[in-house]
Design an enzyme around this catalytic site. Structure first.
Site, PDB file in Angstrom:
ATOM      1  N   ASP A  82       0.840  -1.192   0.000  1.00 59.76           N
ATOM      2  CA  ASP A  82       0.000   0.000   0.000  1.00 59.76           C
ATOM      3  C   ASP A  82       0.880   1.248   0.000  1.00 59.76           C
ATOM      4  O   ASP A  82       1.776   1.395   0.831  1.00 59.76           O
ATOM      5  CB  ASP A  82      -0.891  -0.021   1.247  1.00 59.76           C
ATOM      6  CG  ASP A  82      -1.948   1.067   1.244  1.00 59.76           C
ATOM      7  OD1 ASP A  82      -2.354   1.498   0.148  1.00 59.76           O
ATOM      8  OD2 ASP A  82      -2.382   1.467   2.344  1.00 59.76           O
ATOM      9  N   HIS A  83       0.637   2.147  -0.950  1.00 63.93           N
ATOM     10  CA  HIS A  83       1.345   3.433  -1.036  1.00 63.93           C
ATOM     11  C   HIS A  83       2.860   3.270  -1.078  1.00 63.93           C
ATOM     12  O   HIS A  83       3.589   3.806  -0.239  1.00 63.93           O
ATOM     13  CB  HIS A  83       0.955   4.351   0.131  1.00 63.93           C
ATOM     14  CG  HIS A  83      -0.417   4.912   0.016  1.00 63.93           C
ATOM     15  ND1 HIS A  83      -0.755   5.875  -0.917  1.00 63.93           N
ATOM     16  CD2 HIS A  83      -1.541   4.639   0.711  1.00 63.93           C
ATOM     17  CE1 HIS A  83      -2.044   6.171  -0.785  1.00 63.93           C
ATOM     18  NE2 HIS A  83      -2.541   5.426   0.184  1.00 63.93           N
TER      19      HIS A  83
END
Length: 307
Positions: A82-83
């Site tokens: 994530d990210h």
């Protein structure tokens, strides 16, 4: 069951009008709670690891915990970054066994976002790994990701971005935001914009970040037992369910898990001040995670019995 990629998972979700939950994981209890919920609901899963989780637990520990969970499960599970802040982090996760990564260049100028995303796509695809990118910017704060204002995704730019980068899915900005304090007034999502993007990118999986609903019962519970969470407000669950009918195949949920877990731990400490065994308060916290995720799968994502 071994880890899988999102391709078939998203294709079915798009066709049948539901979304797959992408739940952030940080420790054993969170992973167990999520896996137990999905097992009972027979739902596909995305377990995602943020930069903060990698710093807190270490990538190797989290991967090994997820491998342990998979040894006791026959669910299709995606391990997702994530990210991802840069190419090096994405490469490290790809080489470390992740089946999906997100490269987040949304804060960069448009052409720089394209160049960075394309570089990650080229490496990931050579290893058979899925790539999520982001166009537009969400307001709010979540670990190392923060922005003061939202920049909504431009539909025409989305088409150009996907074509030029080759990314497999796209996180878009239509009114959600990171963290627990998403709205000060009425919560709204730009469904006209979402419908336009879906029309311009048919059969293409879209992603919603910042999609926690911030259940008020857990805000109230946390505050009742010493918390100071304040006027936290999230995305109404009916809006999230509606978004899945417009090509949103992945919905990220993190804050709601944190709230449920923390509220239960606070309650336990106040009601059982003599307890000092972590198992005594982590067990109900794990059950709270399970119940939260089970509710999301069944009533918000609509992905029960989709295995």
């Amino acid at each position: 069951m071994p880890l899988t990629g999102p391709r078939e998972m998203f294709a079915r979700a798009y066709k049948e009008g539901y979304a797959v939950g992408a739940f952030n994981v940080n420790n054993m209890e969170i992973i167990q709670g999520i896996m137990n919920a999905a097992t009972e609901e027979q739902a596909p899963l995305i377990l995602q690891v943020s930069a903060g989780a990698r710093k807190y637990a270490g990538q190797t520990y989290i991967v090994k915990l997820i491998e342990a969970a998979l040894a006791e499960s026959d669910l299709p599970v995606v391990l997702h970054l994530d990210h991802g802040a840069n190419f090096e982090i994405c490469k490290d996760c790809i080489d470390g066994g992740f089946t999906s990564v997100m490269i987040d260049g949304s804060h960069l100028p448009y052409e720089e976002n394209i160049a960075l995303t394309k570089r990650v796509v080229e490496y990931a695809h050579s290893k058979g790994v899925w790539v999520e990118a982001e166009l537009g910017q969400l307001a709010g704060v979540e670990e190392d990701v923060s922005a003061e204002v939202s920049v909504y995704t431009d539909p025409d730019q989305a088409v150009d971005f996907v074509q030029r980068t080759g990314c497999d899915s796209l996180a878009i900005a239509i009114g959600t935001s990171h963290g627990a304090y998403k709205f000060t007034g009425e919560a709204k999502l730009d469904f006209d914009r979402l419908a336009t993007i879906t029309k311009k990118l048919p059969d293409y999986p879209l992603v919603l970040h910042g999609a926690s609903s911030v259940p008020q019962e857990f805000v109230k519970m946390a505050n009742q037992y010493g918390g100071e969470i304040g006027s936290a407000q999230g995305v109404p669950e009916d809006l999230l369910r509606k978004s899945a009918t417009f090509g949103v195949c992945k919905i990220n949920i993190d804050t709601d898990i944190r709230l449920a877990m923390t509220a239960c731990i606070r309650k336990h400490f106040v009601e059982n001040p003599a307890d000092f065994d972590p198992r005594a308060y982590l067990k109900p916290a794990r059950e709270a995670v399970k119940n939260m995720v089970q509710h999301k799968i069944r009533n918000v994502l609509g992905c029960s019995n989709k295995v």
